[in-house]
Enzyme design. Sequence first.
Site, PDB file in Angstrom:
ATOM      1  N   HIS A 124       0.876  -1.180   0.000  1.00 11.45           N
ATOM      2  CA  HIS A 124       0.000   0.000   0.000  1.00 11.45           C
ATOM      3  C   HIS A 124       0.913   1.230   0.000  1.00 11.45           C
ATOM      4  CE1 HIS A 124      -2.813   2.928   1.800  1.00 11.45           C
ATOM      5  NE2 HIS A 124      -3.798   2.098   1.527  1.00 11.45           N
ATOM      6  N   ASP A 201       3.157  -4.646   8.019  1.00 17.60           N
ATOM      7  CA  ASP A 201       1.931  -3.851   7.890  1.00 17.60           C
ATOM      8  C   ASP A 201       0.758  -4.830   8.016  1.00 17.60           C
ATOM      9  OD1 ASP A 201      -0.311  -2.575   6.996  1.00 17.60           O
ATOM     10  OD2 ASP A 201       0.588  -1.762   5.166  1.00 17.60           O
ATOM     11  N   GLN A 204      -4.481  -5.208   6.874  1.00 24.20           N
ATOM     12  CA  GLN A 204      -5.508  -6.110   6.353  1.00 24.20           C
ATOM     13  C   GLN A 204      -5.571  -7.428   7.111  1.00 24.20           C
ATOM     14  OE1 GLN A 204      -7.842  -5.325   4.276  1.00 24.20           O
ATOM     15  NE2 GLN A 204      -7.001  -3.319   3.805  1.00 24.20           N
ATOM     16  N   LYS A 227     -10.122  -0.942  10.659  1.00 26.07           N
ATOM     17  CA  LYS A 227     -10.221  -2.080   9.740  1.00 26.07           C
ATOM     18  C   LYS A 227     -10.658  -3.340  10.482  1.00 26.07           C
ATOM     19  CE  LYS A 227      -7.324  -0.190   6.328  1.00 26.07           C
ATOM     20  NZ  LYS A 227      -7.865   0.252   5.055  1.00 26.07           N
ATOM     21  N   CYS A 368      -4.702   2.503  -3.761  1.00 27.17           N
ATOM     22  CA  CYS A 368      -3.479   2.981  -3.082  1.00 27.17           C
ATOM     23  C   CYS A 368      -2.328   1.993  -3.263  1.00 27.17           C
ATOM     24  CB  CYS A 368      -3.706   3.236  -1.596  1.00 27.17           C
ATOM     25  SG  CYS A 368      -4.904   4.513  -1.295  1.00 27.17           S
TER      26      CYS A 368
HETATM   27  N1  PLP Z   1      -1.654  -0.714   4.617  1.00 29.21           N
HETATM   28  C1  PLP Z   1      -2.601  -1.479   4.071  1.00 29.21           C
HETATM   29  C2  PLP Z   1      -2.265  -2.872   3.610  1.00 29.21           C
HETATM   30  C3  PLP Z   1      -3.899  -0.985   3.938  1.00 29.21           C
HETATM   31  O1  PLP Z   1      -4.846  -1.739   3.395  1.00 29.21           O
HETATM   32  C4  PLP Z   1      -4.175   0.329   4.376  1.00 29.21           C
HETATM   33  C5  PLP Z   1      -5.500   0.903   4.183  1.00 29.21           C
HETATM   34  O2  PLP Z   1      -6.251   0.536   3.312  1.00 29.21           O
HETATM   35  C6  PLP Z   1      -3.152   1.075   4.953  1.00 29.21           C
HETATM   36  C7  PLP Z   1      -1.903   0.516   5.051  1.00 29.21           C
HETATM   37  C8  PLP Z   1      -3.407   2.444   5.471  1.00 29.21           C
HETATM   38  O3  PLP Z   1      -4.287   2.397   6.558  1.00 29.21           O
HETATM   39  P1  PLP Z   1      -4.824   3.728   7.232  1.00 29.21           P
HETATM   40  O4  PLP Z   1      -5.428   4.534   6.137  1.00 29.21           O
HETATM   41  O5  PLP Z   1      -5.831   3.246   8.223  1.00 29.21           O
HETATM   42  O6  PLP Z   1      -3.671   4.413   7.859  1.00 29.21           O
END
Ligand code: PLP
Length: 559
Positions: A124, A201, A204, A227, A368
């Site tokens: 992401h 990270d 998900q 999430k 993203c």
């Molecule tokens: N990393 C992953 C794999 C994500 O799916 C997301 C959000 O969709 C993020 C990071 C960013 O999360 P946040 O917008 O809650 O900071």
Amino acid sequence: MTQFSPTQFRNNFPLLHLKIDNKALIYFDNAATTQKPQCVLKAINHYYQYQNANVHRASHYLSSEATTAFEEAREKVRAFINAGSTKEVIWTKGTTESINLVSQSLGLDHLTEGDEIVLSESEHHANIVPWQIVAQKMGVTIRVLPLTKFGTIDISNIETIINAKTKIVAIAHVSNVLGKINPIETVINRAKKVGALTLIDGAQAIAHLTIDVQKLDCDFYVFSAHKVFGPTGVGVLYGKEAILNTMQPYQSGGEMIKTVSFYKPTTFNALPFKFEAGTANISSIVAFAKTIDFIKPYIQESIDYSEYEKQITRYCYQQLASIKGVTFISEGTPDIPVLSFTLNGHHNHDVASMLDSYGIAVRAGHHCAMPLMEYLTISGCIRVSLAPYNTYEEIDIMINAIHNIVSNENFIDSNNTAQENVRTSLNEITLDSIIEKFSKIKGWDNRHREIMLLGKTLTRLNKAERRDEYLIKGCESLAWLKIEKTERNTFLLSADSDAKIIRGLLVIVLSAYNGKTAEEIKQFTIEEYFSKLGLLQHLSPSRGNGLRAIVETIKRTVK
Ligand code: PLP
């Protein structure tokens, strides 16, 4: 825990009873954010009604109440991910901030020129851009782990990519587009062998897997509460105490200090407070504790819950696979209910907006993950992401809707170019005729259909005219706008987009501005026009902004 009942589980989520234009909402955008159970909504309300005070700062009753609830939430998170100590659980506002904290604090102190950071192709943006910024500042190289055809990190060449120069490896536990669990244990082990730090990270993964950070033995694990059925604005950074102790604060101000003086060096608070500058999102953190009470027995203790999640994933995958024209972006059923695909001959945004007109919320675009789209050589895809409050019936409704989209090809024809298409002159479509037509239309599905029909009347630009200089910035889909001044000082606007819905919106905008002088264009109140058509309430903010981007481009250009 008793047997899992999707209906009972669903009943905890008031928003899922929402009707949009008399259609039951079908929420399939859970990877973006999950809905919140009643107990979480109640907890936020309860906090403000009975506990609201700033934490750690006063000795009065309320402050002590709030602080206790706040620190209990930290303990809940510690137990949820099996961290060794609450000192290792730092509140942030989300995954993104957690990664920024680590990359800024650790990156700027621990990296030197020639070092390498390893990411993967499916990250992401939140786990790419913060590292790019640090890498650029420090003269560090970013190396990227490739993917297998199944969409997981390819570890076949891991020893070359993660090598003696590697200082940090930051990868997603599960990609937000591919829905496959990455072999993070192998990656963590390899990183350890070369002395590199690891950040996982878990944005998900957190809603679908049992996370045990001690077992994983990663150095950092990050995720967002929203999430995993919790409130927005709360994130977690888990970090090993020994490493966090070596790191400089990321932000500074109140709460994170021990002493401040103009005459002696300022000293910092102990962990975890050293990294928590300013007032936190207390109400949401307290409510996140209630989320964990609610969801932990499902995610971590109920085999039926996970089994149901797997079953709906498989079912959705099989049903989608049976539709002619559906191509999944990677091979094999996803490990978590995130299913991404393209539909041959249909722009991703058209499919998403068409499904929206049925009350079905899915997402289209690059999610993203632009480098992943580049890697897969696609411009974007449609993502359906489920949660265990979703039902087989909802999946069936979506599948039928996609069948309708496919079989209605003649109603709204596919991506024809100008030369192929029968064109209705734009002159026949006037602002008044559009207002008149829309004033008689009820419901978003009918409005949506009308916008798509309007799109058919757009005289398309030919390929040579689709120049970069005409690209509209700020519009989520590719859209071009050509503005010419006539001898009579009026403006001739022509435009194009690959997405039918955008073509329809372009006709609406162009009908307001075409043939007008700069002064007339400036005077025209477009918001009023959009609101008369009932547009803004239904268009996603990004597409809404796209609409505004078109308007702003016109206003900026005409003189
Ligand atoms: N990393 C992953 C794999 C994500 O799916 C997301 C959000 O969709 C993020 C990071 C960013 O999360 P946040 O917008 O809650 O900071």
